[in-house]
Design a protein around this motif. Structure first.
Motif, PDB file in Angstrom:
ATOM      1  N   TYR A   1       0.865  -1.182   0.000  1.00 22.38           N
ATOM      2  CA  TYR A   1       0.000   0.000   0.000  1.00 22.38           C
ATOM      3  C   TYR A   1       0.900   1.230   0.000  1.00 22.38           C
ATOM      4  O   TYR A   1       1.571   1.511   0.985  1.00 22.38           O
ATOM      5  CB  TYR A   1      -0.879  -0.025   1.255  1.00 22.38           C
ATOM      6  CG  TYR A   1      -2.027   0.967   1.300  1.00 22.38           C
ATOM      7  CD1 TYR A   1      -1.868   2.305   0.980  1.00 22.38           C
ATOM      8  CD2 TYR A   1      -3.290   0.545   1.716  1.00 22.38           C
ATOM      9  CE1 TYR A   1      -2.938   3.202   1.045  1.00 22.38           C
ATOM     10  CE2 TYR A   1      -4.366   1.436   1.793  1.00 22.38           C
ATOM     11  CZ  TYR A   1      -4.172   2.758   1.456  1.00 22.38           C
ATOM     12  OH  TYR A   1      -5.222   3.643   1.541  1.00 22.38           O
TER      13      TYR A   1
ATOM     14  N   GLU B   1       1.224   5.022   0.088  1.00 24.72           N
ATOM     15  CA  GLU B   1       0.313   5.990   0.724  1.00 24.72           C
ATOM     16  C   GLU B   1       0.917   7.386   0.803  1.00 24.72           C
ATOM     17  O   GLU B   1       2.022   7.556   1.333  1.00 24.72           O
ATOM     18  CB  GLU B   1       0.036   5.470   2.145  1.00 24.72           C
ATOM     19  CG  GLU B   1      -0.653   6.413   3.085  1.00 24.72           C
ATOM     20  CD  GLU B   1      -2.139   6.497   2.834  1.00 24.72           C
ATOM     21  OE1 GLU B   1      -2.529   7.134   1.845  1.00 24.72           O
ATOM     22  OE2 GLU B   1      -2.888   5.905   3.633  1.00 24.72           O
TER      23      GLU B   1
ATOM     24  N   SER C   1      -3.913  10.511   4.133  1.00 21.28           N
ATOM     25  CA  SER C   1      -5.236  11.046   3.892  1.00 21.28           C
ATOM     26  C   SER C   1      -5.192  12.575   3.842  1.00 21.28           C
ATOM     27  O   SER C   1      -4.596  13.217   4.693  1.00 21.28           O
ATOM     28  CB  SER C   1      -6.181  10.591   5.010  1.00 21.28           C
ATOM     29  OG  SER C   1      -7.491  10.870   4.622  1.00 21.28           O
ATOM     30  N   GLY C   2      -5.814  13.119   2.803  1.00 23.22           N
ATOM     31  CA  GLY C   2      -5.827  14.580   2.649  1.00 23.22           C
ATOM     32  C   GLY C   2      -4.538  15.124   2.055  1.00 23.22           C
ATOM     33  O   GLY C   2      -4.301  16.338   2.101  1.00 23.22           O
TER      34      GLY C   2
ATOM     35  N   GLY D   1      -4.974  11.632  -1.257  1.00 19.87           N
ATOM     36  CA  GLY D   1      -5.142  12.887  -1.998  1.00 19.87           C
ATOM     37  C   GLY D   1      -5.749  12.766  -3.380  1.00 19.87           C
ATOM     38  O   GLY D   1      -5.821  13.759  -4.099  1.00 19.87           O
TER      39      GLY D   1
ATOM     40  N   GLY E   1     -10.677   8.486  -0.187  1.00 17.99           N
ATOM     41  CA  GLY E   1     -11.331   8.753   1.091  1.00 17.99           C
ATOM     42  C   GLY E   1     -11.873  10.167   1.168  1.00 17.99           C
ATOM     43  O   GLY E   1     -13.075  10.400   1.031  1.00 17.99           O
ATOM     44  N   THR E   2     -10.979  11.130   1.353  1.00 16.44           N
ATOM     45  CA  THR E   2     -11.373  12.523   1.583  1.00 16.44           C
ATOM     46  C   THR E   2     -12.281  13.078   0.485  1.00 16.44           C
ATOM     47  O   THR E   2     -13.282  13.743   0.779  1.00 16.44           O
ATOM     48  CB  THR E   2     -10.100  13.399   1.702  1.00 16.44           C
ATOM     49  OG1 THR E   2      -9.261  12.810   2.695  1.00 16.44           O
ATOM     50  CG2 THR E   2     -10.434  14.813   2.106  1.00 16.44           C
TER      51      THR E   2
HETATM   52  C1  1GP Z   1      -5.768   7.307   3.247  1.00 15.14           C
HETATM   53  O1  1GP Z   1      -5.070   6.499   1.125  1.00 15.14           O
HETATM   54  C2  1GP Z   1      -6.166   6.818   1.888  1.00 15.14           C
HETATM   55  O2  1GP Z   1      -5.165   6.321   3.968  1.00 15.14           O
HETATM   56  C3  1GP Z   1      -7.087   7.775   1.221  1.00 15.14           C
HETATM   57  O3  1GP Z   1      -6.573   9.083   1.196  1.00 15.14           O
HETATM   58  O4  1GP Z   1      -8.421  10.430   2.186  1.00 15.14           O
HETATM   59  O5  1GP Z   1      -6.703  11.526   0.765  1.00 15.14           O
HETATM   60  O6  1GP Z   1      -8.381  10.010  -0.263  1.00 15.14           O
HETATM   61  P1  1GP Z   1      -7.585  10.317   0.950  1.00 15.14           P
END
Ligand code: 1GP
Length: 241
Positions: A174, A176, A179-180, A206, A227-228
């Protein structure tokens, strides 16, 4: 039909079929909002729902996943920030080890703490090497894990860390940005890492646009996590996929 989530991911990689996961954070999404939120995910092509966060309050993940399960058939994969987030109500667990960092707590400490839960679980457990790269801002995972992300200009280090993960027996890597993240994992990083791995590559952090999603896939990501962008706009899946 594959038997397990890992087999599904591996088979998709073989066939060149790209996968998408939406990440839901139980600390940010209220239980009362689950039904409405899941209604935006169900009709889309999302393959998995990841559940987790860097700082989720103790005990809420289990109830959260149970509620999700009541409204969706999409497999639910725990993406835990700590061992307390592990729940049997899900289908699988990314058994993460933070390989980019040098904090023993996230390399092996949390994993040991989780054993009492896992020795009697029916969850599918997927050994996953987790590599945090610089996402342009100090992300929650960086703060909580007290580790330093690898600079995206150091492609060599990112790549050999991923390769070491594969040789250690990880089934997934993964990659990474956090997040954000304001800076997604670059095309070049994804390309070089994917070329040097035979196991599936997950990429997140992101990603907000169709262009970023397609670019990640074209450069070798097998599964992308959003996610975000979904948290901020639940309708994004219709435009992004
Ligand atoms: C976070 O990779 C994930 O662990 C998703 O990231 O929230 O920025 O989309 P985002």
């Amino acid at each position: 039909m594959s038997n397990t989530i890992l087999e599904h991911i591996k088979a998709s990689k073989e066939k060149g079929e790209k996968l998408l996961a939406v990440l839901l954070d139980p600390d940010k999404l209220l239980i009362a909002e689950v039904e409405k939120t899941i209604a935006k995910i169900n009709p889309s092509n999302v393959n998995f729902i990841f559940v987790g966060g860097s700082t989720v309050s103790k005990g809420i993940t289990s109830t959260f996943v149970k509620k999700l399960k009541a409204f969706t058939q999409i497999p639910i994969v725990i993406f835990p920030g700590d061992f307390e987030q592990i729940t049997d109500n899900a289908d699988a667990l990314l058994f993460l080890s933070l390989l980019s960092g040098r904090n023993p707590e996230y390399l092996i400490g949390q994993q040991i703490k989780s054993i009492y839960k896992l020795k009697k679980t029916s969850l599918e457990i997927i050994p996953t090497g987790y590599i945090l790269v610089d996402g342009g801002v100090e992300t929650s995972v960086q703060k909580v894990s007290k580790t330093i992300p690898i600079s995206q200009s150091n492609i060599e280090d990112i790549t050999i860390t991923a390769m070491a993960g594969e040789l250690m027996g990880k089934q997934l890597i993964y990659l990474e940005a956090g997040s954000g993240a304001t800076k997604v994992v670059s095309q070049e990083v994804i390309k070089v890492v994917s070329e040097n791995l035979s196991i599936p590559l997950l990429v997140g952090g992101g990603i907000r646009t169709k262009k970023q999603l397609e670019s990640a896939y074209q450069n070798g990501a097998d599964l992308v996590i959003i996610g975000t962008a979904f948290e901020e706009n639940n309708s994004i899946l219709t435009s992004i996929i």
